[in-house]
Write a protein that holds these residues in place. Sequence first.
Motif, PDB file in Angstrom:
ATOM      1  N   TYR A 139      29.835  39.980  46.527  1.00 30.51           N
ATOM      2  CA  TYR A 139      30.640  39.585  47.405  1.00 30.51           C
ATOM      3  C   TYR A 139      32.149  39.827  48.194  1.00 30.51           C
ATOM      4  CZ  TYR A 139      29.175  34.586  47.801  1.00 30.51           C
ATOM      5  OH  TYR A 139      28.640  33.493  47.842  1.00 30.51           O
ATOM      6  N   PRO A 140      31.057  41.231  48.581  1.00 32.91           N
ATOM      7  CA  PRO A 140      32.376  42.182  49.217  1.00 32.91           C
ATOM      8  C   PRO A 140      34.003  41.641  49.855  1.00 32.91           C
ATOM      9  CG  PRO A 140      29.767  42.360  50.020  1.00 32.91           C
ATOM     10  CD  PRO A 140      30.416  41.651  49.512  1.00 32.91           C
ATOM     11  N   PHE A 152      58.320  34.814  47.626  1.00 41.35           N
ATOM     12  CA  PHE A 152      57.102  35.166  46.793  1.00 41.35           C
ATOM     13  C   PHE A 152      55.969  35.672  48.004  1.00 41.35           C
ATOM     14  CE2 PHE A 152      58.928  30.946  45.086  1.00 41.35           C
ATOM     15  CZ  PHE A 152      59.345  31.269  43.942  1.00 41.35           C
ATOM     16  N   TYR A 153      55.676  36.627  47.109  1.00 43.87           N
ATOM     17  CA  TYR A 153      54.041  37.280  47.582  1.00 43.87           C
ATOM     18  C   TYR A 153      53.272  36.649  47.799  1.00 43.87           C
ATOM     19  CZ  TYR A 153      57.541  41.620  48.075  1.00 43.87           C
ATOM     20  OH  TYR A 153      58.413  42.212  48.301  1.00 43.87           O
ATOM     21  N   TYR A 154      52.951  35.959  48.856  1.00 38.77           N
ATOM     22  CA  TYR A 154      50.852  35.789  48.497  1.00 38.77           C
ATOM     23  C   TYR A 154      49.688  36.689  49.071  1.00 38.77           C
ATOM     24  CZ  TYR A 154      53.905  31.571  47.874  1.00 38.77           C
ATOM     25  OH  TYR A 154      55.086  30.467  47.590  1.00 38.77           O
ATOM     26  N   GLU A 155      48.915  36.591  48.681  1.00 39.10           N
ATOM     27  CA  GLU A 155      47.597  37.412  49.172  1.00 39.10           C
ATOM     28  C   GLU A 155      46.985  36.544  49.987  1.00 39.10           C
ATOM     29  OE1 GLU A 155      45.899  40.522  47.504  1.00 39.10           O
ATOM     30  OE2 GLU A 155      47.530  41.353  45.952  1.00 39.10           O
ATOM     31  N   ILE A 156      46.060  36.959  50.488  1.00 36.19           N
ATOM     32  CA  ILE A 156      44.529  36.441  51.239  1.00 36.19           C
ATOM     33  C   ILE A 156      43.257  37.545  51.139  1.00 36.19           C
ATOM     34  CG2 ILE A 156      43.764  35.548  52.911  1.00 36.19           C
ATOM     35  CD1 ILE A 156      46.614  35.021  54.133  1.00 36.19           C
ATOM     36  N   ILE A 157      42.644  36.871  50.608  1.00 35.02           N
ATOM     37  CA  ILE A 157      41.537  37.677  50.361  1.00 35.02           C
ATOM     38  C   ILE A 157      39.458  36.909  50.615  1.00 35.02           C
ATOM     39  CG2 ILE A 157      39.696  38.431  48.400  1.00 35.02           C
ATOM     40  CD1 ILE A 157      41.832  38.138  46.461  1.00 35.02           C
ATOM     41  N   VAL A 158      39.091  37.590  51.597  1.00 38.44           N
ATOM     42  CA  VAL A 158      38.508  37.356  52.487  1.00 38.44           C
ATOM     43  C   VAL A 158      37.352  37.458  52.207  1.00 38.44           C
ATOM     44  CG1 VAL A 158      37.605  36.711  54.723  1.00 38.44           C
ATOM     45  CG2 VAL A 158      39.343  36.426  54.318  1.00 38.44           C
ATOM     46  N   ALA A 159      35.611  37.032  52.006  1.00 39.07           N
ATOM     47  CA  ALA A 159      34.664  38.147  51.624  1.00 39.07           C
ATOM     48  C   ALA A 159      33.280  37.294  51.508  1.00 39.07           C
ATOM     49  CB  ALA A 159      34.718  38.307  49.598  1.00 39.07           C
ATOM     50  N   GLU A 160      32.245  37.397  51.938  1.00 37.88           N
ATOM     51  CA  GLU A 160      31.184  37.355  52.368  1.00 37.88           C
ATOM     52  C   GLU A 160      29.941  37.727  51.527  1.00 37.88           C
ATOM     53  OE1 GLU A 160      30.607  37.920  56.859  1.00 37.88           O
ATOM     54  OE2 GLU A 160      32.394  36.531  56.961  1.00 37.88           O
ATOM     55  N   VAL A 165      28.235  45.920  46.212  1.00 40.94           N
ATOM     56  CA  VAL A 165      29.569  46.799  45.984  1.00 40.94           C
ATOM     57  C   VAL A 165      30.184  47.309  44.783  1.00 40.94           C
ATOM     58  CG1 VAL A 165      31.394  45.384  46.575  1.00 40.94           C
ATOM     59  CG2 VAL A 165      31.335  47.317  46.678  1.00 40.94           C
ATOM     60  N   THR A 166      30.740  48.616  44.399  1.00 40.67           N
ATOM     61  CA  THR A 166      31.580  48.623  42.764  1.00 40.67           C
ATOM     62  C   THR A 166      32.577  49.057  43.674  1.00 40.67           C
ATOM     63  OG1 THR A 166      29.417  49.151  42.049  1.00 40.67           O
ATOM     64  CG2 THR A 166      31.662  49.794  40.649  1.00 40.67           C
ATOM     65  N   TYR A 167      33.458  48.696  43.003  1.00 39.54           N
ATOM     66  CA  TYR A 167      35.083  49.148  43.007  1.00 39.54           C
ATOM     67  C   TYR A 167      35.745  49.496  41.788  1.00 39.54           C
ATOM     68  CZ  TYR A 167      34.768  45.132  47.165  1.00 39.54           C
ATOM     69  OH  TYR A 167      35.082  44.593  48.078  1.00 39.54           O
ATOM     70  N   SER A 168      36.650  49.716  41.672  1.00 37.35           N
ATOM     71  CA  SER A 168      36.680  51.125  40.401  1.00 37.35           C
ATOM     72  C   SER A 168      38.163  50.288  39.780  1.00 37.35           C
ATOM     73  CB  SER A 168      37.828  51.889  40.687  1.00 37.35           C
ATOM     74  OG  SER A 168      38.785  51.989  41.884  1.00 37.35           O
ATOM     75  N   ALA A 169      38.382  50.308  38.898  1.00 41.23           N
ATOM     76  CA  ALA A 169      39.985  49.371  38.063  1.00 41.23           C
ATOM     77  C   ALA A 169      41.024  49.134  38.780  1.00 41.23           C
ATOM     78  CB  ALA A 169      39.510  49.866  36.440  1.00 41.23           C
ATOM     79  N   GLU A 170      41.235  50.436  39.732  1.00 39.62           N
ATOM     80  CA  GLU A 170      42.909  50.627  40.105  1.00 39.62           C
ATOM     81  C   GLU A 170      42.208  49.956  41.244  1.00 39.62           C
ATOM     82  OE1 GLU A 170      40.903  53.076  39.461  1.00 39.62           O
ATOM     83  OE2 GLU A 170      42.354  54.508  38.873  1.00 39.62           O
ATOM     84  N   TYR A 173      42.469  46.241  40.930  1.00 47.52           N
ATOM     85  CA  TYR A 173      44.110  45.534  40.144  1.00 47.52           C
ATOM     86  C   TYR A 173      44.916  45.440  41.556  1.00 47.52           C
ATOM     87  CZ  TYR A 173      48.646  45.580  38.228  1.00 47.52           C
ATOM     88  OH  TYR A 173      50.036  45.683  37.670  1.00 47.52           O
ATOM     89  N   PHE A 174      44.809  46.757  42.527  1.00 48.32           N
ATOM     90  CA  PHE A 174      45.819  47.179  44.152  1.00 48.32           C
ATOM     91  C   PHE A 174      44.945  45.512  44.747  1.00 48.32           C
ATOM     92  CE2 PHE A 174      47.127  50.829  41.541  1.00 48.32           C
ATOM     93  CZ  PHE A 174      48.258  49.984  41.534  1.00 48.32           C
ATOM     94  N   GLY A 175      43.672  45.712  45.238  1.00 47.32           N
ATOM     95  CA  GLY A 175      43.481  45.725  45.941  1.00 47.32           C
ATOM     96  C   GLY A 175      42.431  46.752  46.839  1.00 47.32           C
ATOM     97  N   PRO A 176      41.176  46.601  47.153  1.00 44.88           N
ATOM     98  CA  PRO A 176      41.013  47.998  47.512  1.00 44.88           C
ATOM     99  C   PRO A 176      41.077  48.373  49.001  1.00 44.88           C
ATOM    100  CG  PRO A 176      38.660  45.868  48.246  1.00 44.88           C
ATOM    101  CD  PRO A 176      40.273  45.047  46.941  1.00 44.88           C
ATOM    102  N   LEU A 177      41.128  46.944  49.532  1.00 40.52           N
ATOM    103  CA  LEU A 177      41.691  47.077  51.349  1.00 40.52           C
ATOM    104  C   LEU A 177      42.930  47.656  51.471  1.00 40.52           C
ATOM    105  CD1 LEU A 177      39.668  45.169  53.120  1.00 40.52           C
ATOM    106  CD2 LEU A 177      39.238  46.903  52.927  1.00 40.52           C
ATOM    107  N   HIS A 178      44.078  46.940  50.712  1.00 45.74           N
ATOM    108  CA  HIS A 178      45.325  46.931  50.364  1.00 45.74           C
ATOM    109  C   HIS A 178      45.837  48.408  50.266  1.00 45.74           C
ATOM    110  CE1 HIS A 178      46.871  43.290  50.684  1.00 45.74           C
ATOM    111  NE2 HIS A 178      45.766  42.083  49.800  1.00 45.74           N
TER     112      HIS A 178
END
Length: 243
Positions: A139-140, A152-160, A165-170, A173-178
């Motif tokens: 689910y990229p 408070f900080y809130y994150e929203i993550i949308v995936a399909e 896909v392969t994401y690095s550890a960083e 942790y932070f979010g690839p698009l962030h």
Amino acid sequence: MNEHTLSMRLERVAAQVPLGARLADIGSDHGYLPVALMRRGVITAAVAGEVATTPFYAAERTVRDNGLAQHIRVRLADGLAAIEPGDGITAISLCGMGGETIRDILASGAAHLSGRERLILQPNGGEQPLRRWLMDNGYPILHEELLRENRFYYEIIVAERAEPVTYSAEQLYFGPLHLQARSPVFLAKWQRTLRQKQKTLAGFEQARQAVPEHKREEIAQHIRWITALLACHGSQDCARISP
């Protein structure tokens, strides 16, 4: 907040629900999200799933009071078990719970996923393990959003579901698009997190009982990543943060 006026957090979740979707809102609480979307004409049908009886009855009341019982099914069920094959669900929202909890709901309910749904996830912390599950299960991440509401900080993550896909550890942790966008609210969040991590590590140093070395190193690694992130803000050569 009610079905007429959603919180800022739920409004941003609502913005990611495709027009004409058939939505399963898991952990629906009072059912405000599916009812609001149905009243606005965004969705054509919905399931509001709840595992606890009190919010289940609250959601039933919200749906009934808005005359939407024929369009929104409220079900008492554990996680994705609220979804039935005939529902034709095209979008699933899971909001307001820890990222690990969302991950576990997705993992344990995988048999209820067709692989054609949009996942709209709003974790309260625990984003890293949730992103790892999405990566490991094909689910990229299509969209990431960060907002601050009531301190408070809130994150929203949308995936399909799509090509692996392969994401690095960083990136996990932070979010690839962030990491690409580096918005002001994103940088503010990590400035605050850095202070918290530094305080935690200092507390480890002063603790009377020994803290496991792996835990100490994990916090130290996060501090290095965050420090590098903030140090390279504005630079053109920070596509990747060095550990």
